[in-house]
Design a protein around this motif. Structure first.
Motif, PDB file in Angstrom:
ATOM      1  N   TYR A   1      -7.988   9.817   3.926  1.00 42.87           N
ATOM      2  CA  TYR A   1      -8.059   9.425   2.563  1.00 42.87           C
ATOM      3  C   TYR A   1      -9.557   9.807   2.070  1.00 42.87           C
ATOM      4  CZ  TYR A   1      -3.790   6.510   3.056  1.00 42.87           C
ATOM      5  OH  TYR A   1      -2.411   6.267   3.049  1.00 42.87           O
TER       6      TYR A   1
ATOM      7  N   ARG B   1       1.154   6.628  11.530  1.00 39.60           N
ATOM      8  CA  ARG B   1       1.727   6.139  10.549  1.00 39.60           C
ATOM      9  C   ARG B   1       2.605   7.301   9.966  1.00 39.60           C
ATOM     10  NH1 ARG B   1       0.797   2.706   6.264  1.00 39.60           N
ATOM     11  NH2 ARG B   1       3.123   1.987   6.989  1.00 39.60           N
TER      12      ARG B   1
ATOM     13  N   HIS C   1       3.439   9.005   3.790  1.00 38.24           N
ATOM     14  CA  HIS C   1       3.833   8.060   2.673  1.00 38.24           C
ATOM     15  C   HIS C   1       2.817   8.145   1.511  1.00 38.24           C
ATOM     16  CE1 HIS C   1       0.904   5.868   5.226  1.00 38.24           C
ATOM     17  NE2 HIS C   1       0.373   5.415   4.020  1.00 38.24           N
TER      18      HIS C   1
ATOM     19  N   TYR D   1      -0.155  10.507   9.479  1.00 41.75           N
ATOM     20  CA  TYR D   1      -1.587  10.434   9.986  1.00 41.75           C
ATOM     21  C   TYR D   1      -1.876   9.414  10.982  1.00 41.75           C
ATOM     22  CZ  TYR D   1      -2.174   6.477   6.505  1.00 41.75           C
ATOM     23  OH  TYR D   1      -2.063   5.586   5.986  1.00 41.75           O
TER      24      TYR D   1
ATOM     25  N   HIS E   1       1.266   5.703  -1.579  1.00 35.65           N
ATOM     26  CA  HIS E   1       1.094   4.126  -1.817  1.00 35.65           C
ATOM     27  C   HIS E   1       1.017   3.875  -3.094  1.00 35.65           C
ATOM     28  CE1 HIS E   1      -1.178   2.705   1.946  1.00 35.65           C
ATOM     29  NE2 HIS E   1      -1.294   4.010   2.265  1.00 35.65           N
TER      30      HIS E   1
HETATM   31 FE    FE Z   1      -1.471   5.042   4.043  1.00 37.19          FE
END
Ligand code: FE
Ligand code: BEZ
Length: 286
Positions: free
Chosen positions: A157, A212, A215, A191, A217
């Motif tokens: 991120y 994970r 996706h 990730y 968010h």
């Molecule tokens: Fe996430």
């Protein structure tokens, strides 16, 4: 009270807490103390293990700041986030399901116009995302405030990058008169959650991986409707069945469509996903 021993300690703490002026705090803390003591009895916790737990929490605290939230990670990998999310977000069939918030939301992301490219230089193949926000009765919801955030091709991120001050692959949009939204971003990738701290050590100790599935968010707020915090997952991701934070719901899987390069457009993907919100006061109890 004196001469408290292993058989009387739980009742002693519960009695001391009953004087709380807050009935809810007293209730929550009574439950916590009962279960914490039962846990120590069940596993016959040693003093060394107790201190290891203290060391673990100390490291989590030392690592936590406004960019790294080790306690949310801990709650997530223990399944507590999914449990609390699920028991507070029961919705009637047909509504979009909620899932975990995660530690990477940032309040105050820039508001952008429909169709804007929100990547702002984030690494990844371009991806067009669009859809509609509706109520459970099919009505289009205009003016819904939609926050979106995602990681880049390297699984990071924006706030995880060194410096971390450039806002990338996150924005806020508003649905149009028809409830529609659209933006360009980058293709979501799977990730690993941050695993260079105590939570990573715990995962390794338990023989678990930190991955994970890919996706996006979303957080969606609209007047008269319950707030929705959710993800949309790529339906062919290898980690769907073993998400490190137990956040996958089959109703949140979607197909990302690949579009080859043409004379006028670079190679890119697209995703279409509609959200269905629950009116305030209409919650379904499980
Ligand atoms: Fe996430
Ligand atoms: C996330 O999806 O951003 C996330 C959720 C839980 C833990 C770490 C990351």
């Amino acid at each position: 009270m004196i001469d408290i021993d292993q058989h009387t300690i739980t009742q002693a703490v519960l009695a001391a807490q009953r004087k709380s002026p807050s009935p809810r705090l007293a209730q929550v803390m009574a439950g916590l103390v009962r279960h914490l003591h039962a846990f120590a009895r069940e596993v016959e916790l040693t003093e060394e293990e107790w201190f290891e737990g203290i060391r673990f929490l100390t490291r989590a605290g030392q690592l936590t700041d406004d960019k790294r939230q080790e306690f949310i990670l801990l709650s997530d990998v223990l399944g507590l986030s999914t449990l609390v999310t699920a028991q507070n977000n029961a919705k009637p069939p047909g509504c979009t399901e909620a899932t975990v918030f995660g530690p990477f939301f940032v309040d105050g992301a820039p508001r952008v116009e429909a169709g804007a490219d929100i990547a702002n230089g984030a690494k990844g193949m371009p991806c067009d995302v669009s859809g509609q926000v509706r109520g459970i009765d099919g009505s289009r919801i205009a003016g819904a405030v939609i926050d979106v955030w995602q990681s880049d091709e390297d699984g990071l991120y924006d706030l995880q990058h060194a410096g971390g001050s450039k806002i990338q692959a996150r924005a806020q949009l508003v649905s149009d008169a028809d409830g529609r939204y659209r933006f360009r971003s980058i293709l979501a990738s799977c990730y690993a959650i941050p695993h260079d701290g105590p939570v990573g050590d715990l995962l390794r100790g338990l023989g678990r991986h930190p991955w994970r599935p890919a996706h996006l968010h979303f957080k969606i707020e609209a007047r008269g409707y319950e707030r929705l915090i959710t993800h949309v997952f790529r339906d062919e991701d290898p980690y769907l069945e073993s998400d490190a934070v137990f956040g996958v719901r089959s109703s949140l899987l979607a197909k990302w469509v690949k579009h080859p390069a043409t004379a006028t457009e670079v190679e890119h993907h697209s995703l279409a996903f509609d959200f269905v919100l629950n009116p305030v006061g209409a919650s379904a109890k499980p």
